[in-house]
Write an enzyme that holds these catalytic residues in place. Structure first.
Site, PDB file in Angstrom:
ATOM      1  N   THR A 160       0.843  -1.251   0.038  1.00  0.00           N
ATOM      2  CA  THR A 160       0.082   0.034  -0.026  1.00  0.00           C
ATOM      3  C   THR A 160       0.985   1.051  -0.096  1.00  0.00           C
ATOM      4  OG1 THR A 160      -1.529  -1.106   1.031  1.00  0.00           O
ATOM      5  CG2 THR A 160      -1.776   1.168   1.303  1.00  0.00           C
ATOM      6  N   GLU A 244       1.990  -5.676  15.659  1.00  0.00           N
ATOM      7  CA  GLU A 244       0.890  -5.785  16.626  1.00  0.00           C
ATOM      8  C   GLU A 244      -0.048  -4.483  16.700  1.00  0.00           C
ATOM      9  OE1 GLU A 244       2.665  -6.144  20.584  1.00  0.00           O
ATOM     10  OE2 GLU A 244       3.621  -8.076  20.027  1.00  0.00           O
ATOM     11  N   HIS A 342     -31.152  -4.243   2.681  1.00  0.00           N
ATOM     12  CA  HIS A 342     -31.428  -3.353   1.801  1.00  0.00           C
ATOM     13  C   HIS A 342     -32.060  -3.989   0.553  1.00  0.00           C
ATOM     14  CE1 HIS A 342     -28.564  -0.610   3.736  1.00  0.00           C
ATOM     15  NE2 HIS A 342     -29.280   0.411   3.020  1.00  0.00           N
ATOM     16  N   GLY A 343     -32.134  -5.470   0.555  1.00  0.00           N
ATOM     17  CA  GLY A 343     -32.837  -6.127  -0.789  1.00  0.00           C
ATOM     18  C   GLY A 343     -32.137  -5.746  -1.753  1.00  0.00           C
ATOM     19  N   GLU A 367      -2.761  -8.046   6.283  1.00  0.00           N
ATOM     20  CA  GLU A 367      -1.949  -8.030   7.729  1.00  0.00           C
ATOM     21  C   GLU A 367      -1.741  -9.228   8.508  1.00  0.00           C
ATOM     22  OE1 GLU A 367       0.136  -4.162   9.212  1.00  0.00           O
ATOM     23  OE2 GLU A 367      -1.205  -4.890   7.919  1.00  0.00           O
TER      24      GLU A 367
END
Length: 387
Positions: A160, A244, A342-343, A367
């Site tokens: 990232t 951690e 929400h269908g 991670e």
């Protein structure tokens, strides 16, 4: 949040400022930016102004650092607005914590002031193609040259911020023959330069906007004084401690995504009517909302427990692993249940629910996969003799 507030008034103000930023600036543009897969430059600039990138940097290099619970709740707010924003500061904060804990005075002086302001943003480079969560199997090597620099060969993936990072914490083998393997690992504080290539941007189901890339190293040179802490062979332990707080951050992201999906579901269930009444009054929908709220509250408490343990200076890989495992699975389940509430609209790109459903799986595999987390948890349980 109900119950005892784990934050000081000053830290609560920090979280409130970030919440206002998310409601005012992030949520109105997140859907369009995410669908366009556009890097959120303006939002990141605003995060710099708010001090988000310096939350783990102490004086004299930055402002007073916040507690780990405060950091987790800030992360939750960002992920509630758009999970990619939390990702943009996640690895960065881990690198900051590595420098604070293990960096030489010269390394801290060089990097921390600019990391605190976000002028320089950082990334972690751990995972390798074919290696996944098995960090001890990494193949990227760093050979010491005659001039004292390190020559790096290998590749990393799922990095990232890889293109925009001014600093990359690069886990390498400085002694490939070491037994056990982790004793031969070191962390290099690397900058982009000749021999480092961003080989490709990885296409993703979710987690859009922020880049995730593969990096190739071919004769890439890193100065000798860029060895984290100045001593070889300590990189694996350094990274494990850094992960951690990284796993606490990922768990907090999961809580943020789950919270967004839950809050959208509550709003929709109040407004949508069927058979003459709001759909939350139908037991099938009401039960979903009750289960979502319960599991979300439990996930947040696990995250805060892990954060408090981390702040206490104790080894917290058990607590962080449990938080990451439970919160990520909870986010995935809540995101799916939000689609149910929400269908048909939950499947539409005109609603944010489908984005939550695409973003949630990242926390299950990121991670360290949840399968790895279970292994970490049981090993620590056996080592500690239980909870």
């Amino acid at each position: 949040m109900s119950g005892h507030d784990p934050l000081s008034p000053e830290e609560r103000a920090v979280v409130d400022v970030v919440r206002d930023f998310v409601d005012r600036d992030v949520r109105p543009v997140a859907r369009e930016s995410e669908h366009a897969n556009r890097y959120p430059e303006q939002l990141v600039e605003r995060m710099k102004q708010l001090g988000v990138f310096g939350l783990a940097v102490p004086a004299p290099y930055g402002p007073a650092p916040v507690s780990a619970p405060c950091f987790a709740l800030v992360t939750e707010e960002l992920a509630r607005g758009w999970m990619s924003l939390a990702g943009a500061m996640g690895g960065h904060t881990v690198v900051c914590s590595l420098l604070v804990r293990y960096g030489t005075p010269e390394q801290r002086e060089r990097w921390l002031p600019r990391l605190a302001t976000g002028e320089v943003r950082a990334a972690m480079a751990l995972t390798e193609p074919g290696g996944g969560s098995d960090l001890q199997a990494l193949r990227t090597t760093a050979r010491r040259a005659a001039d004292g620099s390190y020559v790096v060969q290998g590749a990393k993936t799922w990095i990232t911020n890889a293109r925009r990072a001014g600093l990359i914490a690069l886990l390498v083998k400085t002694d490939p023959a070491a037994e056990p393997a982790h004793r031969g690992m070191s962390v290099l504080l690397a900058e982009h330069g000749p021999g480092m290539t961003v080989s490709r941007d990885l296409p993703k189901l979710g987690y859009k906007g922020v880049e995730s890339c593969e990096l190739a190293f071919d004769g890439f040179r890193v100065p000798g004084d860029a060895l984290l802490g100045g001593r070889e062979g300590r990189g694996f332990g350094q990274m494990m401690r850094g992960l951690e707080i990284g796993r606490i951050q990922v768990a907090a992201r999961a809580v943020g995504v789950g919270r967004a999906a839950f809050e959208d579901s509550v709003r929709y269930a109040r407004q949508r009517e069927s058979f003459g009444k709001p759909i939350w009054r139908h037991q099938a929908v009401g039960n979903l909302l009750a289960e979502m709220a319960t599991s979300l509250s439990a996930a947040r408490q696990l995250v805060l427990h892990a954060a408090r343990t981390y702040d206490g200076g104790q080894r917290s890989d058990l607590e962080a692993g449990m938080a990451k495992l439970f919160a990520s699975e909870t986010a995935m389940r809540i995101a799916l249940d939000a689609v149910r509430v929400h269908g048909g609209y939950g499947y539409s790109t005109e609603f944010d629910v489908e984005r939550y459903f695409r973003d949630a799986p990242l926390m299950i595999v990121g991670e360290g996969t949840n399968e790895i987390q279970k292994d970490v948890i049981v090993r620590q349980l056996m080592r500690r003799g239980g909870l």
